[in-house]
Design an enzyme around this catalytic site. Structure first.
Site, mmCIF file in Angstrom:
data_model
loop_
_atom_site.group_PDB
_atom_site.id
_atom_site.type_symbol
_atom_site.label_atom_id
_atom_site.label_comp_id
_atom_site.label_asym_id
_atom_site.label_seq_id
_atom_site.Cartn_x
_atom_site.Cartn_y
_atom_site.Cartn_z
ATOM 1 N N LYS A 63 0.431 10.468 6.157
ATOM 2 C CA LYS A 63 0.293 10.068 7.572
ATOM 3 C C LYS A 63 0.355 8.545 7.595
ATOM 4 O O LYS A 63 -0.633 7.867 7.335
ATOM 5 C CB LYS A 63 -1.063 10.559 8.101
ATOM 6 N N GLU A 104 -10.116 3.127 0.166
ATOM 7 C CA GLU A 104 -9.811 1.706 -0.042
ATOM 8 C C GLU A 104 -10.046 1.030 1.295
ATOM 9 O O GLU A 104 -9.258 1.187 2.220
ATOM 10 C CB GLU A 104 -8.345 1.516 -0.453
ATOM 11 N N CYS A 134 -6.359 -6.563 2.646
ATOM 12 C CA CYS A 134 -7.746 -6.200 2.311
ATOM 13 C C CYS A 134 -8.302 -7.131 1.249
ATOM 14 O O CYS A 134 -9.492 -7.413 1.223
ATOM 15 C CB CYS A 134 -7.819 -4.750 1.863
ATOM 16 N N GLU A 155 -15.433 -9.141 7.816
ATOM 17 C CA GLU A 155 -13.996 -9.243 7.559
ATOM 18 C C GLU A 155 -13.270 -9.551 8.871
ATOM 19 O O GLU A 155 -13.392 -8.795 9.834
ATOM 20 C CB GLU A 155 -13.480 -7.925 6.980
#
Ligand code: NAD
Length: 477
Positions: free
Chosen positions: A171, A246, A280, A379
């Site tokens: 996906k 992750e 990331c 973040e």
């Protein structure tokens, strides 16, 4: 018009609904994707199960590996087309998009050539017994990937899964599904049997959620936000299915006074500006020993001020952000930091001639940032670097470990003992010494600690993640 790949067939969504595809460089809709939902996910899982029990599951490892290596070659043969597609879909500079496609091919080379080199073990046991540890595929694997490095993420997660003989349902992110669909065509051309790879496009809370909670998948891997990662893990838990996550990061670059600062400078700037900070592993915190803070931060500021943002064709330091939500998010952090009175040490520029509808932000350097500020621990997922002075090694380690995340870290020092001590003391899945970022790093095991997730991808270890052992205990007297 794009279609989804299910059981080797190209199909529309059952109800014909589509999702617009927007070019982040100018904000214009340029394509449509099928809006797959639970129905299409179910068909894809059934097709994957049939492939697992059919031609794909019966194929020997050497032949599987050959197909994956052929697929790598197909990616290289179509490199320019894929890179153009990726650049248009993500807005990233052409050089970055080209590198991403090279890395996609590299994943299939690496894991394709590893497919027949993973084997079980024989375990010493009681007299009269032989114990064999078989290594087997998990079965049907679900893969939910984000929009920041679509091609790389696809390679990272699919190549080891397919190498181990799993049948996959991918996906892709709704913002960036085009390279995946083109890749699906290449996979069929390379000889991947129908159903071994299925690609369902659609929205996260529809197709993504349906895949994560499907009762007939055996594994799910997710890369993206912590919020959605939690939902995916909950769904996997309900089915007792293994899950690799992750998630995000707030990775520190720790620079001691004895570091090779000339080498460190461009790498530090690139580690946060690259991909407009939407990485990331972005090096979003700069920790400088106090004795060099003033002199080195001035050099970082000078380099930061020279960064330029533009369209893929301009091929500058970075492109636009992915979508309006990202623009709002990053602008929110920057404006809030300014309201908090954090000093802006430098801002890059948005190049003249960038279209007005694009999602551009200037790379921004703040410092010194108080350790309690949001910029110290949250973040941003944008080109925003927060600088902090530290006193000594113990202080640097404490500061480095002071966020909920633990994905990457770098230590810059010429002192060998300190390199080892700091590398061992920081919470991270990867630590770089006098360098940063893997540039693909297909061979290097990667993954998070703390809230950055769990499980490992890349390297040989991914083949273990994507497989399971079976212990066969045979009594023969
Ligand atoms: P996201 O987590 O919303 O999306 C990632 C993927 O998950 C996409 O394919 C999406 O369709 C799917 N998804 C969304 N909702 C889902 C659900 N309920 N169930 C199953 N799948 C679902 O990420 P985003 O909104 O694209 O980005 C937001 C934040 O995620 C970023 O600001 C950043 O913090 C983080 N992020 C991290 C990485 C990384 O590599 N660690 C990559 C991209 C984004």
């Amino acid at each position: 018009m794009n279609r989804m790949l299910i059981g080797g067939q190209w199909v529309d969504a059952r109800d014909g609904e589509t999702i617009p595809v927007v070019n982040p460089s100018d904000g214009q809709v340029f394509d449509q994707l099928p809006r797959g939902r639970a129905h299409e996910v179910d068909l894809a899982v059934k097709a994957a199960r049939a492939a697992r029990e059919g031609a794909w599951g019966k194929m020997n490892a050497t032949e599987r590996g050959r197909i994956l290596q052929k697929l790598a070659q197909k990616v290289l043969d179509n490199h320019a087309e894929l890179a153009n597609l990726e650049a248009k879909d993500t807005g990233k500079p052409m050089t970055t998009a080209k590198n991403d496609i090279t890395v996609l091919a590299r994943y299939f080379e690496y894991y394709g050539s590893a497919a027949d080199k993973v084997h079980g073990e024989v375990i010493p046991f009681l007299d009269g017994y032989t114990v064999t540890l078989l290594r087997e595929p998990l079965g049907v694997t679900g893969h939910i990937i984000p929009w920041n490095y679509p091609a790389q993420m696809m390679g990272r997660t699919l190549a080891p899964a397919l190498a181990m003989g799993n049948a996959a349902v991918l996906k892709p992110a709704e913002d960036t599904s085009l390279s995946a669909l083109r890749f699906g065509e290449l996979a069929l051309e390379a000889g991947l049997p129908p159903g071994a790879l299925n690609i369902v496009t659609g929205l996260g809370h529809e197709a993504g959620a349906a895949l994560a909670e499907h009762g007939d998948i055996n594994f799910v891997t997710f890369t993206g936000s912590n919020e959605v990662g939690t939902l995916v893990q909950q769904a996997a838990a309900k089915n007792a299915v293994k899950c690799v996550l992750e998630l995000g990061g707030k990775s520190p670059q720790i620079v001691f006074a004895d570091a090779d600062l000339d080498r460190a400078l461009p790498i530090i700037v690139r580690a946060i500006v690259q991909n407009a900070g939407q990485t990331c592993t972005a090096g979003s915190r700069l920790l400088l020993q106090r004795s060099i803070y003033d002199s080195f931060i001035a050099r970082v500021a000078e380099a930061f001020a020279k960064t330029r943002v533009g369209t893929p064709e301009m091929d500058l330091d970075c492109g636009p952000l992915m979508n309006p939500a990202q623009l709002e998010r990053v602008n929110g952090y920057v404006n809030r930091a300014k309201q908090d009175g954090l000093p802006v040490l430098a801002e890059g520029t948005i190049a003249a001639g960038t279209p007005s509808g694009g999602y551009y932000v200037k790379p921004t350097l703040f410092g010194p940032v108080p350790r309690t500020n949001r910029l110290a621990c949250e973040e941003v997922f944008g080109p925003v670097l927060a600088a902090f002075p530290f006193e000594d090694e113990a202080d640097a380690i404490a500061l480095a470990n002071s966020t909920p995340y633990g994905l990457l870290a770098a230590v810059w020092t010429e002192n060998g003992g300190r390199q080892q001590r700091v590398a061992k003391a920081v919470s991270a899945g990867q630590v770089f010494v006098n360098g940063y970022g893997a540039g693909g790093g297909v061979e290097l095991p990667f993954g998070g600690t703390k809230r950055s997730g769990h499980g490992r991808e890349k390297g040989f270890i991914a083949l273990e993640e994507m497989s399971q052992t079976k212990t066969v205990v045979q009594y023969h007297g």
